[in-house]
Write a protein that holds these residues in place. Sequence first.
Motif, short mmCIF file in Angstrom:
data_model
loop_
_atom_site.label_atom_id
_atom_site.label_comp_id
_atom_site.label_asym_id
_atom_site.label_seq_id
_atom_site.Cartn_x
_atom_site.Cartn_y
_atom_site.Cartn_z
N UNK A 219 5.81 -6.13 7.08
CA UNK A 219 4.79 -7.02 6.54
C UNK A 219 4.13 -6.44 5.29
N UNK A 220 3.99 -5.13 5.23
CA UNK A 220 3.39 -4.51 4.06
C UNK A 220 4.22 -4.69 2.81
N UNK A 221 5.52 -4.50 2.94
CA UNK A 221 6.40 -4.66 1.78
C UNK A 221 6.55 -6.13 1.39
N UNK A 222 6.48 -7.03 2.37
CA UNK A 222 6.49 -8.46 2.04
C UNK A 222 5.25 -8.81 1.22
N UNK A 223 4.11 -8.26 1.62
CA UNK A 223 2.86 -8.49 0.87
C UNK A 223 2.98 -7.92 -0.54
N UNK A 224 3.60 -6.76 -0.69
CA UNK A 224 3.73 -6.10 -1.99
C UNK A 224 4.55 -6.94 -2.98
N UNK A 225 5.40 -7.83 -2.48
CA UNK A 225 6.21 -8.65 -3.38
C UNK A 225 5.36 -9.55 -4.27
N UNK B 214 7.92 -3.85 11.28
CA UNK B 214 6.94 -2.87 10.81
C UNK B 214 5.68 -3.64 10.47
N UNK B 215 4.63 -3.42 11.25
CA UNK B 215 3.40 -4.16 11.06
C UNK B 215 2.39 -3.31 10.31
N UNK B 216 2.03 -3.76 9.11
CA UNK B 216 1.03 -3.06 8.32
C UNK B 216 0.43 -4.02 7.30
N UNK B 217 -0.77 -3.69 6.85
CA UNK B 217 -1.44 -4.48 5.83
C UNK B 217 -1.53 -3.65 4.56
N UNK B 218 -1.66 -4.33 3.43
CA UNK B 218 -1.61 -3.62 2.15
C UNK B 218 -2.59 -4.25 1.16
N UNK B 219 -3.28 -3.38 0.42
CA UNK B 219 -4.17 -3.80 -0.66
C UNK B 219 -3.40 -3.63 -1.97
N UNK C 115 -7.58 -6.23 2.86
CA UNK C 115 -6.25 -6.62 3.30
C UNK C 115 -6.05 -8.13 3.29
N UNK C 116 -4.80 -8.54 3.47
CA UNK C 116 -4.48 -9.97 3.45
C UNK C 116 -3.67 -10.40 4.68
N UNK C 117 -3.23 -9.47 5.51
CA UNK C 117 -2.34 -9.82 6.61
C UNK C 117 -3.08 -10.58 7.70
#
Length: 286
Positions: A187-193, A217-222, A236-238
Amino acid sequence: MSQKMDRRSFLAVTAATTTGLLATRTAPAADDFAGFVVGVQTYTFRNFDLEQMLKRTKELGLKSGEFYAKHIPIESQPEKLKAILALCKEYDVTPKGFGVVGFSKDHDANKKLFEFGKSIGVQYLSADPSMDSFDSLDKLCEEYKIAIAIHPHGPVGGGKRHRWWSAEQILKAVKDHHKLIGTCLDTGHLIRMATLGEKLDPAEQVKVMGDRNFALHLKDHDNKKDTDVPFGDSAGVLDVSAVLKALKAVKFTGHVAIEYEANADNPSPDMKKCVAFIKESAAKIS
């Protein structure tokens, strides 16, 4: 591996084989997470050795992990693996997956990775396969009954994206191959896209993969600060609840690995927040 660990581990396995260890390990409890098996991606604790990682995982109340190579080296000899598995059993942390590992058209090299996966009893290998690897992987998934879970890695620098970057792109590549070839979405890398103009909704990405979701892989990303943040953090946005609902919708039975790449020297406080947040979210949808 410390002398203390070796001594205790080898004593624990003097009367057991690796097969025996795998047969007697108990499955991780899922009661706290509405039926989901939630563990850790051990890369979270990459600055710690095996025993230190296991201790911290146990303190979080987690009982499973997707292990990476520092904690279970691929080149480990059988006696070393016995010691490692014994220590995992002592801390009640079960290896459910391993990775991320690469695969190519080299069938013999691929087979060695499956043999390694079998030796530590994992259900899936989190993977970054080349496009010419799938004929080999079809055969090996059928033989070993171990899933290949393709891991998207988002942006890779220079404004470029990883070869596996979305569920749609992965599904297109695997849909005509063995049913045990699917994804370990991150989820973190999907957000990074989003930094490349691709706004991917992790929950919708789960739905796209359907029954080919084998791990997560469950993670949140700024994205503004380019750092992971605990679930529920204002930066975060997740939407954790939406992801869990999507997993329920596709009848997911795989492994949810919390991964946290920030604060590598002391990730436990933030990981505790993540575990608590997932429990709260799971309780609301159960």
